[in-house]
Design an enzyme around this catalytic site. Structure first.
Site, PDB file in Angstrom:
ATOM      1  N   SER A 133      -0.055   1.244  -3.138  1.00 46.32           N
ATOM      2  CA  SER A 133       0.701   2.064  -3.053  1.00 46.32           C
ATOM      3  C   SER A 133       2.325   2.231  -4.364  1.00 46.32           C
ATOM      4  CB  SER A 133       1.914   1.206  -1.896  1.00 46.32           C
ATOM      5  OG  SER A 133       1.260   1.950  -0.952  1.00 46.32           O
ATOM      6  N   LYS A 143       2.632   5.580  -6.204  1.00 48.88           N
ATOM      7  CA  LYS A 143       3.738   5.884  -5.492  1.00 48.88           C
ATOM      8  C   LYS A 143       5.246   6.594  -6.592  1.00 48.88           C
ATOM      9  CE  LYS A 143       2.646   4.668  -0.448  1.00 48.88           C
ATOM     10  NZ  LYS A 143       3.043   3.686   0.465  1.00 48.88           N
ATOM     11  N   TYR A 152      -4.450  11.730  -2.533  1.00 50.93           N
ATOM     12  CA  TYR A 152      -3.257  10.886  -2.474  1.00 50.93           C
ATOM     13  C   TYR A 152      -4.358   8.919  -2.793  1.00 50.93           C
ATOM     14  CZ  TYR A 152      -1.251   6.588   0.595  1.00 50.93           C
ATOM     15  OH  TYR A 152      -0.702   5.606   0.984  1.00 50.93           O
ATOM     16  N   TYR A 200       9.397  -1.257   0.633  1.00 48.62           N
ATOM     17  CA  TYR A 200       9.623  -0.797   1.745  1.00 48.62           C
ATOM     18  C   TYR A 200      10.869  -2.067   2.886  1.00 48.62           C
ATOM     19  CZ  TYR A 200       5.382   0.578   0.679  1.00 48.62           C
ATOM     20  OH  TYR A 200       4.161   0.479  -0.211  1.00 48.62           O
ATOM     21  N   VAL A 255      -0.671  -2.903  -1.658  1.00 50.27           N
ATOM     22  CA  VAL A 255      -1.497  -3.540  -0.893  1.00 50.27           C
ATOM     23  C   VAL A 255      -2.682  -4.837  -1.176  1.00 50.27           C
ATOM     24  CG1 VAL A 255      -0.768  -3.138   1.541  1.00 50.27           C
ATOM     25  CG2 VAL A 255      -2.822  -1.951   0.491  1.00 50.27           C
TER      26      VAL A 255
HETATM   27  O1  DON Z   1      -2.404   3.855   2.380  1.00 52.20           O
HETATM   28  C1  DON Z   1      -2.456   3.545   2.359  1.00 52.20           C
HETATM   29  O2  DON Z   1      -1.828   2.664   3.642  1.00 52.20           O
HETATM   30  C2  DON Z   1      -2.667   2.825   0.854  1.00 52.20           C
HETATM   31  N1  DON Z   1      -3.435   3.170  -0.203  1.00 52.20           N
HETATM   32  C3  DON Z   1      -1.538   1.976   0.297  1.00 52.20           C
HETATM   33  C4  DON Z   1      -0.559   0.977   1.404  1.00 52.20           C
HETATM   34  C5  DON Z   1      -0.062   0.193   0.202  1.00 52.20           C
HETATM   35  O3  DON Z   1      -0.735  -0.008  -0.558  1.00 52.20           O
HETATM   36  C6  DON Z   1       1.683  -0.135   1.190  1.00 52.20           C
HETATM   37  N2  DON Z   1       2.016  -1.293   0.309  1.00 52.20           N
HETATM   38  N3  DON Z   1       2.087  -2.597   0.064  1.00 52.20           N
END
Ligand code: DON
Length: 305
Positions: free
Chosen positions: A61, A64, A189, A241, A259
């Site tokens: 993320s 982003k 994405y 978040y 993540v």
């Molecule tokens: O789309 C997803 O769920 C993951 N590629 C990215 C989510 C993420 O990194 C949330 N962050 N803490």
């Protein structure tokens, strides 16, 4: 300074056993739960590091904030925020409920998955390959690391299992937030999330934001000042978040988590901070990484507030 960083890492290793590596993307289970490291790049060009700073992980993320800057430069502020909101959420990063219930079917902000997928749909390119290639070039330039590339196994794993993201994207197609082909948008994405980095790379990217969009080691402006400011503000309100409020009180820095275990922190006009610690808390933020940033912010008096 390296000694201070090693000490902070040592003090916070105890939290790692309280978290978990992400497993909803199967390939992320291979992350090293015991790793914890930090890298700092100052705007004067000094670099400091501690712990397992050489650990590789996927950016997830944290990408982003990079696509948000690129999408605004591609489309203008007004257009981007006509499709995606600027408000924080109390729901999880991949929540579906806010999308229909709040903000007139617009995703609440560009940091949650729905908002970020909408942002990826706005990256210019004739094909999804071209759009991703522009994202990758931008990340390489921001980090000063021409060798950055995607981790193919993580990309495939995420593409195969990303049905929650698929549902968010198809919903947004139905409401007109996404205008182009949904699978092509998701491909951009999934690929952007799978770019493999170290916390050194994150610290360099953060240093560009700390320097208001000018690459400190070349003097080149790569992001407009106003755009860098918008991205940093959204990092403060939404970057961690549903943990963003507590993070602002305790740490007081614009930051973005992923993540894969990374956290990118910006100390405006001072330094960029990259952290790795794949053991995550229940919100999906690095459990040791948040504690490391807290100690660093207190020791160096970094809070912007
Ligand atoms: O789309 C997803 O769920 C993951 N590629 C990215 C989510 C993420 O990194 C949330 N962050 N803490």
């Amino acid at each position: 300074m390296n000694e201070i960083l090693d000490e902070i890492i040592y003090e916070n290793r105890k939290y790692l056993c309280e978290g978990q590596v992400a497993s909803y993307i199967p390939e992320l289970k291979n992350g090293n739960k015991d790793a914890l490291g930090i890298y700092i790049t100052t705007l004067e060009g000094k670099e400091y590091f501690g712990g397992d700073y050489y650990t590789k992980f996927t950016i997830q993320s944290i990408s982003k904030i990079i696509t948000l800057a690129l999408a605004i430069m591609d489309n203008g502020i007004e257009y981007v925020f006509s499709k995606v909101g600027m408000e924080p959420t109390t729901e999880a990063f991949n929540s579906i409920v806010d999308l229909e219930m709040k903000n007139l079917n617009k995703p609440l902000n560009p940091m949650i998955n729905a908002g970020a997928i909408a942002i990826s749909s706005m990256i210019k390119g004739d094909t999804s390959e071209e759009a991703f290639s522009r994202v990758l070039d931008f990340v390489r330039k921001l980090s000063g690391n021409e060798e950055l590339d995607l981790n193919y196994n993580v990309y495939v794993s995420e593409k195969k299992t990303g049905n929650r993201n698929r549902s968010l994207a198809y919903f947004m197609k139905s409401t007109g937030v996404i205008e182009n082909d949904v699978e092509a948008v998701l491909d951009v994405y999934f690929k952007q999330c799978s770019i493999e980095v170290t916390c050194k790379d994150l610290s360099k990217i953060a240093a560009v934001f700390a320097n208001n969009g000018v690459i400190p080691w070349t003097g080149e402006r790569i992001i407009e000042k106003e755009v860098a400011q918008i991205v940093k503000t959204i990092m403060v309100t939404c970057g961690m978040y549903d943990g963003s409020g507590e993070f602002a009180v305790k740490i007081g820095l614009p930051a973005k988590s992923g993540v894969g275990g990374g956290i990118l922190g910006v100390s405006p006009n001072k330094m960029g901070i990259g952290i790795v610690g794949p053991s995550l808390d229940k919100r999906g933020n690095s459990i040791g990484g948040v504690e490391v940033l807290k100690d660093l912010s207190q020791k160096l008096d970094l809070s912007i507030f």
